[in-house]
Design a protein around this motif. Structure first.
Motif, PDB file in Angstrom:
ATOM      1  N   LEU A  17      74.736  25.476  47.424  1.00  0.00           N
ATOM      2  CA  LEU A  17      74.527  24.504  48.497  1.00  0.00           C
ATOM      3  C   LEU A  17      74.033  23.174  47.937  1.00  0.00           C
ATOM      4  O   LEU A  17      74.458  22.102  48.385  1.00  0.00           O
ATOM      5  N   PHE A  18      73.147  23.244  46.953  1.00  0.00           N
ATOM      6  CA  PHE A  18      72.614  22.022  46.342  1.00  0.00           C
ATOM      7  C   PHE A  18      73.732  21.190  45.718  1.00  0.00           C
ATOM      8  O   PHE A  18      73.841  19.980  45.953  1.00  0.00           O
ATOM      9  N   PHE A  19      74.582  21.846  44.918  1.00  0.00           N
ATOM     10  CA  PHE A  19      75.665  21.116  44.258  1.00  0.00           C
ATOM     11  C   PHE A  19      76.690  20.600  45.267  1.00  0.00           C
ATOM     12  O   PHE A  19      77.227  19.498  45.114  1.00  0.00           O
ATOM     13  N   ILE A  24      78.898  15.849  48.062  1.00  0.00           N
ATOM     14  CA  ILE A  24      79.282  15.142  49.290  1.00  0.00           C
ATOM     15  C   ILE A  24      78.541  13.811  49.397  1.00  0.00           C
ATOM     16  O   ILE A  24      79.128  12.771  49.734  1.00  0.00           O
ATOM     17  N   ALA A  25      77.234  13.828  49.100  1.00  0.00           N
ATOM     18  CA  ALA A  25      76.437  12.599  49.171  1.00  0.00           C
ATOM     19  C   ALA A  25      76.923  11.570  48.165  1.00  0.00           C
ATOM     20  O   ALA A  25      76.973  10.366  48.456  1.00  0.00           O
ATOM     21  N   HIS A  26      77.301  12.034  46.974  1.00  0.00           N
ATOM     22  CA  HIS A  26      77.795  11.115  45.945  1.00  0.00           C
ATOM     23  C   HIS A  26      79.153  10.536  46.341  1.00  0.00           C
ATOM     24  O   HIS A  26      79.415   9.339  46.158  1.00  0.00           O
ATOM     25  N   TYR A  27      80.011  11.387  46.914  1.00  0.00           N
ATOM     26  CA  TYR A  27      81.358  10.947  47.283  1.00  0.00           C
ATOM     27  C   TYR A  27      81.314   9.889  48.383  1.00  0.00           C
ATOM     28  O   TYR A  27      82.050   8.897  48.349  1.00  0.00           O
ATOM     29  N   TYR A  28      80.432  10.105  49.365  1.00  0.00           N
ATOM     30  CA  TYR A  28      80.348   9.166  50.484  1.00  0.00           C
ATOM     31  C   TYR A  28      79.270   8.099  50.277  1.00  0.00           C
ATOM     32  O   TYR A  28      78.972   7.338  51.186  1.00  0.00           O
ATOM     33  N   ASP A  29      78.685   8.074  49.072  1.00  0.00           N
ATOM     34  CA  ASP A  29      77.660   7.086  48.726  1.00  0.00           C
ATOM     35  C   ASP A  29      76.558   7.060  49.788  1.00  0.00           C
ATOM     36  O   ASP A  29      76.288   6.039  50.424  1.00  0.00           O
ATOM     37  N   GLY A  30      75.922   8.224  49.954  1.00  0.00           N
ATOM     38  CA  GLY A  30      74.905   8.354  50.993  1.00  0.00           C
ATOM     39  C   GLY A  30      73.627   7.588  50.726  1.00  0.00           C
ATOM     40  O   GLY A  30      72.798   7.421  51.615  1.00  0.00           O
ATOM     41  N   LEU A  37      66.644  13.614  50.592  1.00  0.00           N
ATOM     42  CA  LEU A  37      66.598  14.599  51.677  1.00  0.00           C
ATOM     43  C   LEU A  37      67.246  15.909  51.235  1.00  0.00           C
ATOM     44  O   LEU A  37      66.743  17.003  51.530  1.00  0.00           O
ATOM     45  N   ILE A  38      68.358  15.797  50.511  1.00  0.00           N
ATOM     46  CA  ILE A  38      69.043  16.987  49.991  1.00  0.00           C
ATOM     47  C   ILE A  38      68.150  17.715  48.989  1.00  0.00           C
ATOM     48  O   ILE A  38      68.026  18.947  49.013  1.00  0.00           O
ATOM     49  N   TYR A  39      67.510  16.949  48.103  1.00  0.00           N
ATOM     50  CA  TYR A  39      66.628  17.559  47.102  1.00  0.00           C
ATOM     51  C   TYR A  39      65.487  18.328  47.770  1.00  0.00           C
ATOM     52  O   TYR A  39      65.164  19.460  47.382  1.00  0.00           O
ATOM     53  N   ILE A  40      64.880  17.694  48.775  1.00  0.00           N
ATOM     54  CA  ILE A  40      63.747  18.327  49.455  1.00  0.00           C
ATOM     55  C   ILE A  40      64.193  19.584  50.203  1.00  0.00           C
ATOM     56  O   ILE A  40      63.535  20.632  50.142  1.00  0.00           O
TER      57      ILE A  40
END
Length: 203
Positions: A17-19, A24-30, A37-40
């Motif tokens: 799930l982390f990866f 997804i966040a990297h692809y859409y430049d979140g 937020l993902i890390y937490i």
């Protein structure tokens, strides 16, 4: 403190799930906020998995004169009941909450003479000690398919403190003590599998 083997799948899912979310966040430049937020979120999930599937080392001292608690949890009931063979026995009920360690262990050294695993609850297990003391256990787990793993079979020899089962979400265990047993606990006591003396066996 060890990590129980039953938690490997959950641990792998958290890592996956982390990866996935990171990609997804990297692809859409979140942005940095979304990434944090993902890390937490994944860190919290990881801590929950590590906690639920913890497997603390227990310094077991085998003793044929006592019955050790088969589960971590709280003594919620103690009452005399009549078994099918009309024996009067003391039933000790232990409630294992989601916050307790979920491994169930053998209270004695002996043999598994009967094991009935049912699709519903509870499963029934009968153990016989070396001195022929007979102990019955009813294990009722959470009503979630696949939430309980058993590591025993009929006619299997077992050692005191050996792991019998793992209940992922906790459950309730009813232990029917032999007539020669003198209870060493009371309602409300917290017990630990493989270390707390549940009862003493008399001749």
């Amino acid at each position: 403190m060890k990590f129980h083997k039953e938690g490997y799948t959950s641990l792998a899912l958290v890592v996956l799930l982390f990866f996935l979310l990171s990609a997804i966040a990297h692809y859409y430049d979140g942005g940095a906020g979304v990434k944090w937020l993902i890390y937490i979120l994944c860190a919290v999930l990881l801590l929950v998995v590590l906690f639920l599937f913890r497997s603390p080392s227990r310094l077991l001292k085998p003793n044929d004169n006592v019955l050790l608690s088969p589960a971590d949890g709280k003594i919620v009931a103690m009452e005399e009941v009549e078994e099918a063979n009309q024996d009067r026995r003391l039933k000790v009920s232990i409630l294992t909450s989601p916050l307790d360690v979920h491994s169930y262990r053998s209270p004695l050294s002996g043999e598994v003479v009967s094991f009935q695993q049912t699709s519903g609850n509870p499963s029934r297990l009968i153990l016989v000690a070396k001195d022929s003391s007979r102990i019955a256990m009813n294990i009722a787990s959470a009503s979630v398919p696949g939430s309980t793993s058993y590591y025993i079979k009929e006619k299997q020899s077992i050692k005191q403190g050996e792991e019998l089962a793992f209940l992922r979400f906790g459950g309730r265990l009813d232990l029917f003590l032999p007539p020669t047993a003198l209870a060493n606990v009371k309602v409300g006591d917290q017990v630990a599998a493989g270390t707390t003396v549940l009862a003493k066996l008399t001749s």
